[in-house]
Design an enzyme around this catalytic site. Structure first.
Site, short mmCIF file in Angstrom:
data_model
loop_
_atom_site.label_atom_id
_atom_site.label_comp_id
_atom_site.label_asym_id
_atom_site.label_seq_id
_atom_site.Cartn_x
_atom_site.Cartn_y
_atom_site.Cartn_z
N CYS A 1 53.03 25.91 -22.67
CA CYS A 1 52.92 26.97 -21.66
C CYS A 1 51.48 27.47 -21.51
O CYS A 1 50.92 27.49 -20.42
CB CYS A 1 53.86 28.10 -22.02
SG CYS A 1 53.84 29.43 -20.82
N HIS B 1 56.80 53.79 -0.54
CA HIS B 1 56.57 53.34 0.84
C HIS B 1 55.09 53.42 1.17
O HIS B 1 54.46 54.41 0.83
CB HIS B 1 57.36 54.22 1.81
CG HIS B 1 57.11 53.84 3.24
ND1 HIS B 1 57.76 52.80 3.85
CD2 HIS B 1 56.25 54.37 4.16
CE1 HIS B 1 57.31 52.69 5.09
NE2 HIS B 1 56.40 53.63 5.30
#
Ligand SMILES: Cc1cc2nc3c(=O)[nH]c(=O)nc-3n(C[C@H](O)[C@H](O)[C@H](O)COP(=O)(O)OP(=O)(O)OC[C@H]3O[C@@H](n4cnc5c(N)ncnc54)[C@H](O)[C@@H]3O)c2cc1C
Length: 452
Positions: free
Chosen positions: A47, A429
Site C-alpha cells: 500500500c 452550505h
C-alpha cells in the site's frame, strides 16, 4: 536478541509490516504486549510502497495537470498557456510522499517500542519460526503469531510479467518513461485508475475488460458518468476481451492477487489454507491453529488496505483478551477516475437480488451549488433504501471528493440510519454533502432543488 540457533522467546510475533501487520503491531503494543515485527523488505507494504499511495499521488499530480488545461479555466478568467509536466519529477515527488509516510510508520514502530527485525520468516513448527536476513538468523518461540504477509499480482498462465512488455499495476507505476500507447486489461478500480492516470498525461490508452462492463456491481447511472469521463480522456474501452488474444504491448494486467503464503512452510504448523493459498481464518482472525492469526491480503479476503487495517486491529485485540470480531456491514470502494466514484453497500440491483423491496433517490451534481463554484457539474449521488423501514442500504457518489463523502454513508449504514435521519440533519452550505441529503429527500419525494 540472541543471534544463531539459540531459541529466543517472544510474546507477539508479527510477520509482515504492511498496513495489516504494522497496525496489528501498534495496537498490540498499545494493549501492553511485547511485539516483535518481522519485515523482509521495507515497512509500509504494497500500500505505502508500490500501491495505494504511489497511485494516488500520481493521480493527484496528473489531475492538476489536466485541470490546468481545461477550457473551464479560461471561463474562470485564468490562462495558463505553457502548462507542461516532467514525468521523472512527478515520480520523484510521488517517492517523496511515500518516504514521508514510511518514515512516519517507522517512527510509530519505534515510539511504541516494537522490535523490528529485517528478514524473511517461516515456520519450524506451530510454536517457532525461523527468521533469516542478511545479517541475522533467529529461531523465535512465540506466544502468539500474526501473519500479515500480503499478496502479489496473480500470475497468468503463458504470460509472465517482465516489467516492460507485460506489467503488473505496481510495475506500471514505476515506469521510468511514459509509453506512447498503453493497453490495460482489467475491470477493477486499479485498471480504471491506471487508465485515468496515463490518459491524463497524453498516453493513448486502451482498456480491455473481461466481462460485460467495467466495475461490475455499480449501478448504471453512476457507471455511465465514469465511462463518459474515461472516453473524454481518450480512453478506448472494449468489453468481453480475451487476454489470450491480446497481443498489444506494453500491456498492464490488473487480474487480482494471490496470497503470499507459499514460502511460510505453513504445513509445519498445520495451518489450513484455501485452494488459492489464502490462510483460512474465523471472524476473530484466528487460523486453524488458534494462537496463530492471519490478517490482510494473505487471508485471500478482498485486497483492500482498509480491510487489512481493520483485521490487524482485530487480531491484536483478540490476542490481548478482547471479545471483538471482524464483522463490518459494508466496505466502501473509491475509484479515482474523472469524475471520481465512490460506492458503499448495495446497488439497487444487488438489493433487489437480495430480496429487499427498495426505494431509490438520486440527485445530480449539476443542481448542487458547491459543485458549480468548483467549476464542475458531471456527477450524481444515488441512494438505495429499504422500503419497509427507510433504512439506508447503499449509496454511490460520482463527483469531486466522492471518496471523502462516502464515509458519511458508511456511517449511516453501520448506524442503521434511515432516509428521514439523513433528511433531518443540517449540512453545511454550500457543500457537496448536500447532494447526499437531497438524494435521500428525492427518495422521500421531497427534494427541493430538482423538480418532482
Ligand atoms: C496499484 C495498487 C493500488 C492499490 N490501491 C488501493 C487503494 O486505493 N485502497 C486500498 O484500500 N487498497 C489498495 N490496494 C491494495 C492494498 O495495497 C493491499 O490491500 C494492502 O497493501 C494489503 O496489506 P497487507 O498488510 O495485507 O499486505 P502487504 O501490503 O502486501 O504487506 C505485506 C508485507 O509482508 C512482507 N512479507 C511477506 N512475506 C514475508 C515473510 N515471509 N517474512 C517477512 N516479511 C514478509 C512483505 O515484504 C510486505 O511488506 C492497492 C494495491 C495496488 C497493487
Amino acid at each position: 536478541m540472541v543471534v544463531g540457533d539459540v531459541t529466543t522467546a517472544v510474546d507477539v510475533l508479527i510477520i509482515g509490516a504492511g498496513p495489516a501487520g504494522y497496525v496489528a503491531a501498534i495496537r498490540a503494543a498499545q494493549l501492553g504486549r511485547h511485539v516483535t515485527l518481522v519485515e523482509a523488505d521495507s515497512v509500509g507494504g504494497v500500500c505505502l510502497q508500490r500501491g495505494c499511495i504511489p497511485l494516488k499521488a500520481l493521480l493527484s499530480a496528473s489531475e492538476r495537470y489536466q485541470q490546468m488545461r481545461q477550457e473551464s479555466l479560461a471561463e474562470m478568467g485564468i490562462s495558463a498557456e505553457t502548462v507542461s509536466f516532467d514525468w521523472p519529477s512527478m515520480q520523484a515527488w510521488k517517492q517523496s510522499v511515500v518516504e514521508r509516510l514510511v518514515n512516519g510508520v517507522q517512527r510509530l514502530i519505534a515510539g511504541n517500542r516494537i522490535e523490528l527485525l529485517k528478514g524473511t520468516a517461516w515456520f519450524i513448527n506451530s510454536e517457532e519460526m525461523r527468521v533469516e536476513g542478511e545479517e541475522l538468523s533467529h529461531r523465535l518461540k512465540f506466544e502468539h503469531c500474526v501473519l500479515a504477509t500480503g499478496a502479489s499480482a496473480a500470475p497468468l498462465p503463458d504470460l509472465p510479467y517482465d516489467g516492460q512488455q507485460v506489467l503488473t499495476p505496481e510495475q506500471a507505476l514505476q515506469l521510468t518513461e511514459l509509453p506512447a500507447k498503453l493497453s490495460i486489461f482489467g475491470s477493477d478500480y486499479i485498471a480504471l485508475e491506471l487508465a485515468t492516470l496515463f490518459a491524463r498525461l497524453g498516453v493513448q490508452v486502451r482498456l480491455y475488460t473481461p466481462g460485460d462492463q467495467i466495475l461490475p456491481d455499480v449501478d448504471a447511472t453512476p457507471l455511465r458518468l465514469v465511462q463518459a469521463g474515461l472516453r473524454k480522456l481518450g480512453v478506448q474501452i472494449a468489453t468481453k476481451a480475451d487476454i489470450a488474444a491480446l497481443d498489444e504491448r506494453p500491456l498492464v494486467v490488473s487480474n487480482g492477487v494471490r496470497p503470499n503464503t507459499a514460502r511460510l512452510s505453513l504445513d509445519e504448523a498445520a495451518i489450513k489454507i484455501t485452494e488459492q493459498g489464502g490462510i483460512i481464518v474465523d471472524s476473530m482472525q484466528q487460523s486453524s491453529v488458534p494462537h496463530i492469526y492471519a490478517v490482510g491480503d494473505c487471508t485471500g479476503s478482498r485486497a483492500l488496505a482498509s480491510i487489512a487495517i481493520k483485521q490487524g486491529k482485530i487480531a491484536a485485540e483478540v490476542l490481548s483478551g478482547q471479545r471483538v470480531q471482524f464483522a463490518p456491514l459494508v466496505v466502501p470502494l473509491v475509484v479515482h477516475t474523472t469524475p471520481e466514484l465512490a460506492t458503499v453497500g448495495l446497488s439497487a440491483e444487488a438489493a433487489e437480488r437480495a430480496g429487499y423491496s427498495i426505494i431509490t433517490g438520486r440527485f445530480p451534481l449539476a443542481a448542487n451549488g458547491r459543485a458549480l463554484t468548483l467549476g464542475t457539474d458531471a456527477g450524481v449521488a444515488t441512494i438505495v433504501a429499504n422500503k419497509d423501514d427507510g433504512s439506508v442500504l447503499g449509496a454511490t457518489v460520482v463527483g469531486p471528493r466522492a471518496g471523502d463523502l462516502i464515509g458519511q454513508m458508511s456511517l449511516a449504514i453501520e448506524m442503521g440510519a434511515t432516509l428521514t435521519d439523513l433528511s433531518e440533519i443540517i449540512y453545511a452550505h454550500p457543500g457537496l454533502s448536500e447532494m447526499l441529503q437531497e438524494s435521500a429527500d428525492h427518495a422521500l419525494n421531497q427534494a427541493i432543488h430538482i423538480l418532482r
